[in-house]
Design an enzyme around this catalytic site. Structure first.
Site, mmCIF file in Angstrom:
data_model
loop_
_atom_site.group_PDB
_atom_site.id
_atom_site.type_symbol
_atom_site.label_atom_id
_atom_site.label_comp_id
_atom_site.label_asym_id
_atom_site.label_seq_id
_atom_site.Cartn_x
_atom_site.Cartn_y
_atom_site.Cartn_z
ATOM 1 N N SER A 1 57.743 -17.398 -15.602
ATOM 2 C CA SER A 1 58.013 -18.762 -16.056
ATOM 3 C C SER A 1 57.635 -19.784 -14.993
ATOM 4 O O SER A 1 57.475 -19.457 -13.808
ATOM 5 C CB SER A 1 59.495 -18.915 -16.404
ATOM 6 O OG SER A 1 60.271 -18.916 -15.212
ATOM 7 N N ASP B 1 55.097 -18.307 -18.925
ATOM 8 C CA ASP B 1 56.107 -18.745 -19.877
ATOM 9 C C ASP B 1 56.681 -20.115 -19.537
ATOM 10 O O ASP B 1 56.821 -20.484 -18.372
ATOM 11 C CB ASP B 1 57.240 -17.710 -19.905
ATOM 12 C CG ASP B 1 58.093 -17.808 -21.148
ATOM 13 O OD1 ASP B 1 57.535 -18.002 -22.236
ATOM 14 O OD2 ASP B 1 59.328 -17.677 -21.039
ATOM 15 N N HIS B 2 57.058 -20.849 -20.593
ATOM 16 C CA HIS B 2 57.730 -22.155 -20.471
ATOM 17 C C HIS B 2 57.002 -23.075 -19.495
ATOM 18 O O HIS B 2 57.602 -23.629 -18.569
ATOM 19 C CB HIS B 2 59.191 -21.968 -20.068
ATOM 20 C CG HIS B 2 60.083 -21.642 -21.226
ATOM 21 N ND1 HIS B 2 60.315 -22.516 -22.263
ATOM 22 C CD2 HIS B 2 60.786 -20.518 -21.519
ATOM 23 C CE1 HIS B 2 61.134 -21.945 -23.147
ATOM 24 N NE2 HIS B 2 61.419 -20.741 -22.720
ATOM 25 N N ASP C 1 55.215 -25.484 -23.224
ATOM 26 C CA ASP C 1 56.489 -26.001 -23.716
ATOM 27 C C ASP C 1 56.528 -27.522 -23.683
ATOM 28 O O ASP C 1 56.863 -28.142 -22.673
ATOM 29 C CB ASP C 1 57.633 -25.431 -22.874
ATOM 30 C CG ASP C 1 59.001 -25.742 -23.458
ATOM 31 O OD1 ASP C 1 59.068 -26.461 -24.469
ATOM 32 O OD2 ASP C 1 59.998 -25.246 -22.908
ATOM 33 N N GLU D 1 56.909 -24.073 -28.828
ATOM 34 C CA GLU D 1 58.299 -24.043 -29.307
ATOM 35 C C GLU D 1 58.577 -25.262 -30.161
ATOM 36 O O GLU D 1 58.161 -26.382 -29.828
ATOM 37 C CB GLU D 1 59.263 -24.010 -28.119
ATOM 38 C CG GLU D 1 60.746 -24.002 -28.508
ATOM 39 C CD GLU D 1 61.669 -23.936 -27.305
ATOM 40 O OE1 GLU D 1 62.646 -24.702 -27.287
ATOM 41 O OE2 GLU D 1 61.408 -23.122 -26.387
ATOM 42 N N HIS E 1 69.149 -19.780 -24.324
ATOM 43 C CA HIS E 1 68.752 -19.228 -23.037
ATOM 44 C C HIS E 1 69.970 -19.008 -22.125
ATOM 45 O O HIS E 1 70.995 -19.679 -22.265
ATOM 46 C CB HIS E 1 67.792 -20.181 -22.313
ATOM 47 C CG HIS E 1 66.475 -20.337 -22.985
ATOM 48 N ND1 HIS E 1 66.194 -21.379 -23.836
ATOM 49 C CD2 HIS E 1 65.338 -19.593 -22.927
ATOM 50 C CE1 HIS E 1 64.937 -21.280 -24.266
ATOM 51 N NE2 HIS E 1 64.409 -20.198 -23.741
ATOM 52 N N GLY F 1 65.802 -16.451 -25.676
ATOM 53 C CA GLY F 1 67.231 -16.286 -25.471
ATOM 54 C C GLY F 1 67.792 -14.995 -26.033
ATOM 55 O O GLY F 1 68.969 -14.921 -26.412
ATOM 56 N N ASN G 1 61.949 -12.340 -26.363
ATOM 57 C CA ASN G 1 61.985 -12.687 -24.947
ATOM 58 C C ASN G 1 63.338 -12.338 -24.325
ATOM 59 O O ASN G 1 64.385 -12.726 -24.851
ATOM 60 C CB ASN G 1 61.736 -14.181 -24.762
ATOM 61 C CG ASN G 1 60.291 -14.570 -24.957
ATOM 62 O OD1 ASN G 1 59.491 -13.818 -25.511
ATOM 63 N ND2 ASN G 1 59.947 -15.763 -24.510
ATOM 64 N N THR H 1 67.703 -13.098 -18.839
ATOM 65 C CA THR H 1 69.006 -13.057 -18.174
ATOM 66 C C THR H 1 69.604 -11.654 -18.148
ATOM 67 O O THR H 1 70.289 -11.280 -17.180
ATOM 68 C CB THR H 1 69.971 -14.036 -18.863
ATOM 69 O OG1 THR H 1 69.411 -15.356 -18.795
ATOM 70 C CG2 THR H 1 71.335 -14.039 -18.194
#
Length: 286
Positions: free
Chosen positions: A50, A84-85, A106, A136, A183, A212, A233, A236
């Site tokens: 990310s 990512d993001h 994003d 997104e 997330h 998330g 995805n 965490t």
């Protein structure tokens, strides 16, 4: 094994009626754990880095990207590399030279029309270079620096009609949607809107992405894939497993100063978590 593309893995998942998981890479140990977990599960996976992880590495994409790609190339599992993001256009433009076959651009914080324009520009840039672009639509809360967001609040979830218009206007290759996950959840208590997932699947011609997923229970993930989710995805959950194993080691041996002693169990815990998630993504045998 040579790097494969996210597009290839997602297309194969769609054809097989299953999902494919994308796991966040922060350190070399994350990449090694994802590769090990994929080998244990006998499944492909996506290594995703990310913009926040790049920031952690001093804003330098090349070193962590090269490390993740090197891990993928010596793995026995098919692995792809995904950025990512990405909010920064400058970072987006580094993706090709750094070996990425796909990027999640994003622009979701922008007003809708600005989101469309920025994402369409990113898609045009990606098309010229053979880079697959995910975007997104909706509000998947819990990102770093954001205020807490109720995943069930009015106006948060992705509207199917708006999603269809957005995909048509931008030309994106995949769409991350808001269907009840968030997330950075450390407990797996999210309840997804499977009826909405089905409507989104029917409304758009591109694969759907669930962000998330760490907070989504096993049964909910299986149902989400059955309803139409393809790219799942996970971030965490790896950090939770890693941190727990490191804490346990240091609690038992508080005098150790060799990081290899506690990084190894942390890496093993992440690998087991990866294998567990990958096992959820194959169709159930009736």
């Amino acid at each position: 094994m040579p790097l494969v593309s996210t597009a290839e893995l997602v297309s194969a998942a769609v054809a097989g009626g299953r999902g494919v998981a994308a796991f966040n890479v922060i350190t070399l140990e994350h990449a090694e754990a994802i590769a090990a977990g994929a080998e244990q599960a006998g499944a492909p996976a996506i290594l995703q880095i990310s913009e926040n992880a790049v920031r952690f590495h001093g804003g330098r994409l090349a070193p962590i990207a090269a490390a993740a790609a090197a891990v993928a190339r010596v793995s026995g599992a098919p692995l792809a590399l995904h950025l990512d993001h990405v909010v920064s256009v400058g970072l987006l433009h580094e993706a090709g030279d750094a070996g990425f076959g796909s990027v999640m651009f994003d622009a979701s914080k922008l007003p809708y029309e600005e989101n469309v324009r920025a994402t369409a520009d990113a898609v045009r840039w990606g098309r010229e270079r053979g880079i697959w672009i995910e975007a997104e639509l909706g509000k998947v809360g819990g990102k770093e620096g954001e205020a807490p967001l109720d995943a069930h609040a009015p106006g948060v979830r992705t509207d199917p009609a708006e999603a269809a218009a957005y995909v048509a206007a931008t030309g994106v290759d995949a769409l991350a949607v808001a269907v009840g996950s968030s997330h950075a959840m450390t407990e797996r208590t999210a309840a997804l809107d499977h009826e909405l997932i089905g409507r989104l699947r029917d409304a758009v011609p591109v694969p759907l992405v669930l962000h998330g997923s760490s907070g989504v229970p096993d049964a909910e993930i299986r149902a989400a894939v059955a309803s139409g989710m393809v790219k799942i995805n996970v971030g965490t959950a790896l950090n939770t497993a890693f941190s727990g194993a490191v804490r346990d080691f240091l609690a038992a041996d508080g005098r150790s100063v060799d990081p290899r002693k506690y990084l190894a169990p942390g890496r093993d815990a992440m690998a087991a978590t990866v294998a567990g998630f990958l096992g959820l993504l194959v169709p159930a045998v009736s």
